[in-house]
Motif scaffolding. Structure first.
Motif, PDB file in Angstrom:
ATOM      1  N   GLU A  29       0.829  -1.203   0.000  1.00 29.92           N
ATOM      2  CA  GLU A  29       0.000   0.000   0.000  1.00 29.92           C
ATOM      3  C   GLU A  29       0.867   1.257   0.000  1.00 29.92           C
ATOM      4  O   GLU A  29       0.563   2.225  -0.706  1.00 29.92           O
ATOM      5  N   ALA A  30       1.940   1.237   0.775  1.00 28.30           N
ATOM      6  CA  ALA A  30       2.821   2.407   0.841  1.00 28.30           C
ATOM      7  C   ALA A  30       3.433   2.707  -0.522  1.00 28.30           C
ATOM      8  O   ALA A  30       3.572   3.884  -0.910  1.00 28.30           O
ATOM      9  N   GLU A  31       3.806   1.676  -1.271  1.00 28.68           N
ATOM     10  CA  GLU A  31       4.390   1.874  -2.602  1.00 28.68           C
ATOM     11  C   GLU A  31       3.375   2.437  -3.578  1.00 28.68           C
ATOM     12  O   GLU A  31       3.694   3.289  -4.415  1.00 28.68           O
ATOM     13  N   ILE A  32       2.133   1.970  -3.462  1.00 33.85           N
ATOM     14  CA  ILE A  32       1.077   2.511  -4.327  1.00 33.85           C
ATOM     15  C   ILE A  32       0.799   3.968  -3.987  1.00 33.85           C
ATOM     16  O   ILE A  32       0.633   4.811  -4.873  1.00 33.85           O
ATOM     17  N   ASP A  70      -4.687  14.487  -2.108  1.00 34.17           N
ATOM     18  CA  ASP A  70      -4.392  13.603  -0.978  1.00 34.17           C
ATOM     19  C   ASP A  70      -4.302  12.167  -1.504  1.00 34.17           C
ATOM     20  O   ASP A  70      -5.315  11.598  -1.937  1.00 34.17           O
ATOM     21  N   PRO A  71      -3.111  11.551  -1.493  1.00 29.03           N
ATOM     22  CA  PRO A  71      -2.962  10.197  -2.028  1.00 29.03           C
ATOM     23  C   PRO A  71      -3.904   9.177  -1.395  1.00 29.03           C
ATOM     24  O   PRO A  71      -4.399   8.286  -2.089  1.00 29.03           O
ATOM     25  N   LYS A  72      -4.179   9.315  -0.099  1.00 28.31           N
ATOM     26  CA  LYS A  72      -5.036   8.341   0.568  1.00 28.31           C
ATOM     27  C   LYS A  72      -6.482   8.442   0.079  1.00 28.31           C
ATOM     28  O   LYS A  72      -7.165   7.425  -0.072  1.00 28.31           O
ATOM     29  N   ALA A 124       2.113  10.764  -9.358  1.00 26.83           N
ATOM     30  CA  ALA A 124       1.147  11.104 -10.407  1.00 26.83           C
ATOM     31  C   ALA A 124       0.514  12.458 -10.137  1.00 26.83           C
ATOM     32  O   ALA A 124       0.307  13.252 -11.054  1.00 26.83           O
ATOM     33  N   ILE A 125       0.194  12.735  -8.876  1.00 32.63           N
ATOM     34  CA  ILE A 125      -0.374  14.030  -8.501  1.00 32.63           C
ATOM     35  C   ILE A 125       0.614  15.153  -8.826  1.00 32.63           C
ATOM     36  O   ILE A 125       0.246  16.178  -9.414  1.00 32.63           O
ATOM     37  N   GLU A 126       1.864  14.954  -8.470  1.00 35.66           N
ATOM     38  CA  GLU A 126       2.876  15.991  -8.656  1.00 35.66           C
ATOM     39  C   GLU A 126       3.161  16.269 -10.123  1.00 35.66           C
ATOM     40  O   GLU A 126       3.610  17.364 -10.478  1.00 35.66           O
ATOM     41  N   ASN A 127       2.899  15.296 -10.978  1.00 38.06           N
ATOM     42  CA  ASN A 127       3.199  15.453 -12.397  1.00 38.06           C
ATOM     43  C   ASN A 127       1.941  15.613 -13.250  1.00 38.06           C
ATOM     44  O   ASN A 127       1.984  15.429 -14.462  1.00 38.06           O
TER      45      ASN A 127
END
Length: 231
Positions: free
Chosen positions: A14-17, A159-161, A24-27
């Motif tokens: 999960e941490a890697e995802i 927010d990645p989560k 992806a958000i940053e780019n």
């Protein structure tokens, strides 16, 4: 020759995802997701995410087997994500795909599909990239896209989560499979042995041609380690 028994499973945590979602958000210009080449914003983001996941998983697998990638680059094209690795001056290109719905299974996709090598040049000898890798996510392409279109994803939260939950990205923990690869010389020899009409293929409504490169006729995934160590 490649068959289902040669496939290499590439599990993720999960941490890697979450780290890949953050990349992806940053780019991604979140505010422009709706305007990118008629791709639904959820589909566009998920496609980019799969590219990052593939990059991370392949690089991790190579490192576990004694191969340290020197450099990686993310290249965004009109409707896909290409991940490039550089190792000892060789350019490795990674193709990430979902399973075509008509194939239903990874096994059928290996038998029926090609590594997606876009024809941008007149001669196969001018193909960019020295080694081409194919990864499949064990999810059906059209069914996944149709499902993604139904989701209400708050990309503005960054927010990645939240995005992880909204996209049910937990599926990517176990769904990634490295199915085959081919180096440029073997590909060129194969293409040049075919009649001109059989060297490329396309599909309905496609604006591109692709070089003919059946996955089943490529090299087994595990053989990539020996090939790279021999460079």
């Amino acid at each position: 020759m490649v068959s289902l028994e040669h496939v290499i499973h590439l599990p993720l945590t999960e941490a890697e995802i979450l780290d890949s979602i953050q990349k992806a958000i940053e780019n991604t210009n979140i505010s422009e997701l709706d305007n990118l080449r008629f791709r639904h914003p959820n589909i566009r983001f998920d496609c980019m995410l799969r590219g990052y996941l593939g990059e991370f998983a392949i690089q991790k697998w190579l490192k576990e087997n004694g191969i340290e990638i020197e450099k990686t680059n993310l290249i965004l094209e009109d409707d896909r994500v290409d991940i490039d690795f550089v190792y000892k001056g060789k350019n490795l290109e990674l193709k990430t795909s979902l399973v075509p719905d008509a194939d239903k299974t990874i096994e059928n996709a290996i038998l029926n599909r090609d590594i997606k090598l876009i024809k941008r040049e007149e001669s196969i000898e001018n193909l960019r990239g020295d080694v081409h890798l194919q990864v499949f996510f064990n999810q059906k392409r059209k069914a996944k896209d149709d499902w993604l279109k139904t989701l209400n994803v708050d990309f503005s939260s960054r927010d990645p989560k939240i995005i992880y939950q909204a996209l049910s990205a937990r599926r990517y923990k176990e769904d990634m499979l490295f199915v085959g690869w081919i180096e440029k010389k073997a590909l060129a020899d194969r293409i040049n042995s075919l009649s001109p009409k059989d060297r490329t293929w396309t599909f309905q409504k496609a604006k591109r041609e692709f070089w003919a490169c059946k996955i089943k006729d490529c090299h087994q995934p595990s053989d990539l380690i020996g090939y790279l160590k021999s460079i």
